[in-house]
Write an enzyme that holds these catalytic residues in place. Structure first.
Site, short mmCIF file in Angstrom:
data_model
loop_
_atom_site.label_atom_id
_atom_site.label_comp_id
_atom_site.label_asym_id
_atom_site.label_seq_id
_atom_site.Cartn_x
_atom_site.Cartn_y
_atom_site.Cartn_z
N GLY A 194 -43.26 -51.15 47.77
CA GLY A 194 -44.45 -50.38 48.17
C GLY A 194 -44.73 -49.13 47.37
CB SER A 195 -43.72 -47.80 44.05
OG SER A 195 -44.22 -48.71 43.10
CE LYS A 249 -48.10 -67.45 53.24
NZ LYS A 249 -48.37 -68.67 52.53
CG ASN A 298 -52.73 -59.01 42.28
OD1 ASN A 298 -51.92 -58.43 43.01
ND2 ASN A 298 -52.34 -59.77 41.27
CG HIS A 306 -50.19 -59.39 36.51
ND1 HIS A 306 -49.37 -60.21 37.24
CD2 HIS A 306 -49.86 -59.59 35.20
CE1 HIS A 306 -48.58 -60.89 36.43
NE2 HIS A 306 -48.86 -60.54 35.18
CG ASP A 355 -51.41 -63.26 38.21
OD1 ASP A 355 -51.62 -62.53 39.20
OD2 ASP A 355 -50.27 -63.60 37.85
CD GLU A 383 -47.55 -51.89 38.23
OE1 GLU A 383 -47.73 -52.11 39.44
OE2 GLU A 383 -46.61 -52.38 37.59
C1 GRF Z 1 -45.92 -54.08 40.83
O1 GRF Z 1 -45.28 -54.10 39.59
C2 GRF Z 1 -47.20 -54.85 40.76
O2 GRF Z 1 -47.84 -54.79 39.51
C3 GRF Z 1 -46.74 -56.26 41.02
O3 GRF Z 1 -45.72 -56.14 41.97
C4 GRF Z 1 -45.14 -54.85 41.88
C5 GRF Z 1 -45.21 -54.20 43.22
O4 GRF Z 1 -44.49 -53.00 43.24
N1 GRF Z 1 -47.83 -57.12 41.38
P1 GRF Z 1 -44.53 -52.03 44.48
O5 GRF Z 1 -44.05 -52.85 45.69
O6 GRF Z 1 -45.94 -51.55 44.66
O7 GRF Z 1 -43.58 -50.93 44.16
#
Ligand code: GRF
Length: 203
Positions: free
Chosen positions: A7-8, A86, A102, A104, A145, A174
């Protein structure tokens, strides 16, 4: 927000909201994993943390009905996926057409698709010998994706990178780009032309 892991990205979005950079409210966090860190973060912030696993339902339809009901109850306008491992069913994708995004950790369409998540993505980038990688925030369609990119950002690959060091550098980006992409929705600057996402009034 839907998440299966630590959940970062959720934490980064909450921080952007706190700083006034993202005009949004996270009304619920949904996870298919009861032990997801994202659910703990949600609870700490007083956000409904909902564990909903298809395994607890007798059919995929029943799961979808419950999920749709939960989304409606919380008046969800946009679904943001971050590490949600999922695939959403077509009925959910249809119900939230052009309103599911999403993130990625690579420059799609490279290093995406079924099974491409976590360190597999970064190891793939390193094994190929790429000089850049990056992040993609994209609309979700029925593929893995494959939806159109909204924002992408490059990250340099260093000669001595491991999957871990590259992942960490990508993750920093991100945490910036997801809030920026969602803010475009808040400002109603997203237009969809055919398959392309057009950003109105780019800076
Ligand atoms: C991230 O690297 C995101 O790009 C990918 O899954 C990871 C989730 O990380 N789809 P977090 O749980 O938000 O830390």
């Amino acid at each position: 927000m839907f998440a299966s892991g630590r959940g970062s990205n959720l934490a980064a979005l909450l921080s952007a909201i706190g700083k006034g950079e993202l005009h949004a409210t996270i009304v619920a966090v949904i996870s298919n994993k009861a032990e997801a860190g994202a659910l703990d973060i949600a609870r700490t912030h007083g956000i409904p943390a909902i564990h909903l696993s298809s395994e607890l339902f007798s059919s995929p339809d029943e799961f979808d009905q419950t999920l749709l009901q939960v989304l409606q109850e919380h008046r969800v306008e946009i679904i943001a996926l971050a590490g949600y491992l999922k695939k959403l069913s077509s009925s959910i994708i249809r119900a939230y057409k052009h309103r599911i995004v999403n993130i990625h950790p690579a420059l799609l369409p490279a290093f995406g698709g079924k099974g491409m998540y976590g360190h597999k993505v970064h190891q793939g980038v390193l094994d190929y010998g790429c000089k850049v990688s990056g992040v993609t925030v994209h609309l979700v369609d029925e593929g893995y994706d494959t939806g159109p990119p909204i924002l992408q950002r490059c990250v340099a690959v260093k000669e001595d990178d491991s999957a871990e060091t590259l992942a960490a550098r990508v993750l920093e980006q991100e945490h910036q780009i997801y809030a920026e992409a969602l803010q475009l929705f808040a400002e109603e600057r997203i237009e969809i032309h055919g398959r392309k996402v057009i950003i109105k009034n780019p800076a």
